[in-house]
Design an enzyme around this catalytic site. Structure first.
Site, PDB file in Angstrom:
ATOM      1  N   GLY A  18       0.357  -1.168  -0.177  1.00 22.90           N
ATOM      2  CA  GLY A  18      -0.450  -0.038   0.000  1.00 22.90           C
ATOM      3  C   GLY A  18       1.165   1.591  -0.001  1.00 22.90           C
ATOM      4  O   GLY A  18       1.779   1.257   0.193  1.00 22.90           O
ATOM      5  N   PHE A  19       0.018   2.025   0.218  1.00 25.19           N
ATOM      6  CA  PHE A  19       1.040   3.733   0.019  1.00 25.19           C
ATOM      7  C   PHE A  19       2.394   3.872   1.240  1.00 25.19           C
ATOM      8  O   PHE A  19       2.841   4.544   1.050  1.00 25.19           O
ATOM      9  CB  PHE A  19      -0.121   4.819   0.366  1.00 25.19           C
ATOM     10  CG  PHE A  19       0.258   6.085   0.852  1.00 25.19           C
ATOM     11  CD1 PHE A  19       1.059   6.638  -0.294  1.00 25.19           C
ATOM     12  CD2 PHE A  19      -0.839   6.864   1.602  1.00 25.19           C
ATOM     13  CE1 PHE A  19       1.678   8.100   0.294  1.00 25.19           C
ATOM     14  CE2 PHE A  19      -0.373   7.756   2.252  1.00 25.19           C
ATOM     15  CZ  PHE A  19       1.551   8.853   1.074  1.00 25.19           C
ATOM     16  N   GLY A  44      -3.898  -2.390  -2.250  1.00 26.18           N
ATOM     17  CA  GLY A  44      -2.304  -2.051  -2.327  1.00 26.18           C
ATOM     18  C   GLY A  44      -1.618  -2.313  -4.232  1.00 26.18           C
ATOM     19  O   GLY A  44      -2.697  -3.366  -4.510  1.00 26.18           O
ATOM     20  N   LEU A  84       0.113  -2.329   9.629  1.00 22.75           N
ATOM     21  CA  LEU A  84      -0.968  -0.740   8.333  1.00 22.75           C
ATOM     22  C   LEU A  84      -1.862  -1.398   8.026  1.00 22.75           C
ATOM     23  O   LEU A  84      -2.629  -0.485   6.845  1.00 22.75           O
ATOM     24  CB  LEU A  84       0.177  -0.732   6.983  1.00 22.75           C
ATOM     25  CG  LEU A  84       1.374  -0.289   8.199  1.00 22.75           C
ATOM     26  CD1 LEU A  84       3.171   0.359   6.509  1.00 22.75           C
ATOM     27  CD2 LEU A  84       1.287   0.993   8.791  1.00 22.75           C
ATOM     28  N   THR A 103     -13.353  -5.834   8.910  1.00 14.73           N
ATOM     29  CA  THR A 103     -11.227  -5.449   8.664  1.00 14.73           C
ATOM     30  C   THR A 103     -10.828  -5.055   9.851  1.00 14.73           C
ATOM     31  O   THR A 103      -9.356  -5.811  10.424  1.00 14.73           O
ATOM     32  CB  THR A 103     -11.327  -5.034   7.606  1.00 14.73           C
ATOM     33  OG1 THR A 103     -11.816  -5.955   6.175  1.00 14.73           O
ATOM     34  CG2 THR A 103      -9.686  -4.986   6.801  1.00 14.73           C
ATOM     35  N   ALA A 125      -0.637   1.002  13.465  1.00 15.01           N
ATOM     36  CA  ALA A 125      -1.980   2.017  12.670  1.00 15.01           C
ATOM     37  C   ALA A 125      -2.761   2.257  13.357  1.00 15.01           C
ATOM     38  O   ALA A 125      -3.885   1.834  13.247  1.00 15.01           O
ATOM     39  CB  ALA A 125      -1.192   1.959  11.212  1.00 15.01           C
ATOM     40  N   TYR A 157     -15.294   4.212  11.734  1.00 11.11           N
ATOM     41  CA  TYR A 157     -13.463   4.239  11.443  1.00 11.11           C
ATOM     42  C   TYR A 157     -12.868   4.454  12.701  1.00 11.11           C
ATOM     43  O   TYR A 157     -12.657   3.894  13.073  1.00 11.11           O
ATOM     44  CB  TYR A 157     -13.332   4.669  10.128  1.00 11.11           C
ATOM     45  CG  TYR A 157     -11.853   5.163  10.302  1.00 11.11           C
ATOM     46  CD1 TYR A 157     -10.997   4.133   9.332  1.00 11.11           C
ATOM     47  CD2 TYR A 157     -11.041   6.052  10.385  1.00 11.11           C
ATOM     48  CE1 TYR A 157      -9.675   3.362   9.020  1.00 11.11           C
ATOM     49  CE2 TYR A 157      -9.420   5.260  10.150  1.00 11.11           C
ATOM     50  CZ  TYR A 157      -9.342   4.297  10.188  1.00 11.11           C
ATOM     51  OH  TYR A 157      -7.954   4.221   9.058  1.00 11.11           O
ATOM     52  N   LYS A 161     -10.398   2.209  14.868  1.00  7.08           N
ATOM     53  CA  LYS A 161      -9.517   2.040  15.527  1.00  7.08           C
ATOM     54  C   LYS A 161      -9.036   2.332  17.165  1.00  7.08           C
ATOM     55  O   LYS A 161      -8.247   2.070  17.771  1.00  7.08           O
ATOM     56  CB  LYS A 161      -9.285   3.392  14.848  1.00  7.08           C
ATOM     57  CG  LYS A 161      -8.385   3.412  13.573  1.00  7.08           C
ATOM     58  CD  LYS A 161      -7.396   2.069  12.963  1.00  7.08           C
ATOM     59  CE  LYS A 161      -7.772   2.000  11.741  1.00  7.08           C
ATOM     60  NZ  LYS A 161      -5.658   1.114  11.603  1.00  7.08           N
TER      61      LYS A 161
END
Length: 337
Positions: A18-19, A44, A84, A103, A125, A157, A161
């Site tokens: 991914g980024f 990704g 991540l 996820t 992350a 989200y 987290k």
């Protein structure tokens, strides 16, 4: 655990194609470490890893880290796990809240289980989204948080987290796992996708194409954008350091800018004639969408842990992103000739 950067260590990066993951892989290999990138390629792209593909200290595996056993097997012998892999982007969160929650929670729990089993340091992350609608800027890790109601999918989200952070603090207390949570603040740079509503790549691509630059809301909301090169250096230093087990740290840049001013800056740097158009949140996302009006980090805790401060200015980063976006267009033009 302390990882000696001179002798190298084995890092496993989930979401490694991914980024942020691809930039981190480049940085870790350059620092003498061995790196295994794990990615299911749903977000990704192998192309992001072109600069390290074929390097003797780098390898990549395609796999879904939410599946039982996958991550546990791949983390055998790991010194540091950098987790991540996640569902990201406001657009995706609004459209797919069920997948977002599953996820983020499943992947984080499996990553922590792998760290526990293999006695690895793990960096998780998290996100500045955790602070929610708090107005106590700059945000400090010990501050209270203020989320919106559960009938607004936008907050799923942040909630997922937060649970991930609670898990990352529970494992050290109960099992002795060496875990650190990293709250990222608006990381930007080359390779970032505009697919799920990421504002900078979206603005850059609109400006380069001469399309209207679409600002959501009235553009008065502020953000602090941090260059991915600064972010991955912080991650690498945390991976090599014994500091912060059971802690949460902010990773971000200083200097707020409104989204409207960001659009104007991108238009200026690209030399675009694009019109800047404000789009109501109800049209951009969903009726009743709630945004965070100010988002700025206090990074003093991180700076006490490791020798780090943001190096790149916003203009530096935007120029790098624009140059990266212009390469495919230039190559296509040459091929056409």
């Amino acid at each position: 655990m302390f990882v000696n950067s001179a002798s190298g260590a084995r890092f496993v990066i989930t979401g490694g194609a991914g980024f942020v993951g691809s930039h981190l892989a480049e940085t870790l290999v350059a620092r003498g470490h061995r790196v295994l990138a794990v990615d299911d390629l749903s977000a990704g792209d192998r192309a992001n890893l072109a600069t390290v593909s074929g390097h003797p200290r780098f390898s990549v595996r395609v796999g879904d880290v939410t599946r039982p056993g996958v991550l546990d097997q791949l983390c055998y012998g790991a010194d540091v796990i950098v987790h991540l892999a996640a569902a990201v982007g406001v657009r995706r969160i609004v459209d797919q809240p069920k997948q977002t929650i599953r996820t983020n929670l499943d992947a984080t729990e499996r990553a922590l289980d792998a760290a526990e089993r293999h006695h690895a340091r793990i960096l998780i992350a998290s996100s500045s989204e955790v602070y929610g609608k708090s107005e106590a800027t700059p945000f400090r890790e010990q501050d209270d948080v203020l989320l919106g109601p559960t009938n607004k999918s936008r907050w799923s989200y942040a909630a997922s987290k937060m649970i991930g952070e609670f898990l990352a603090m529970a494992y050290p207390r109960e099992s002795g796992v060496d875990a650190v949570s990293m709250r990222f603040f608006n990381t930007i740079g080359p390779h970032q996708s505009a697919r799920y509503g990421m504002v900078v790549p979206r603005f850059v691509r609109q400006a380069l194409a001469g399309d209207p630059i679409t600002v959501y809301g009235d553009g008065s909301q502020t953000r602090c954008f941090c260059d991915v090169r600064d972010v991955v250096k912080a991650i690498a230093l945390l991976g090599e350091s014994p500091a912060g087990s059971g802690e949460v740290v902010n990773i971000g840049a200083h200097g707020e800018i409104t989204i409207l001013e960001l659009a104007k800056m991108i238009r200026r740097i690209t030399g675009s004639a694009s019109e800047i158009v404000c789009v109501p949140y109800d049209r951009a996302y969903e009726p009743g969408f709630e945004d965070i009006m100010r988002r700025a980090p206090d990074t003093s805790k991180l700076e006490r842990m490791i020798p780090w401060r943001p190096r790149y200015t916003l203009e530096d980063t935007l120029e790098a992103i624009i140059a990266h976006e212009c390469v495919p267009a230039a190559q296509a033009a040459i091929a056409g000739d």
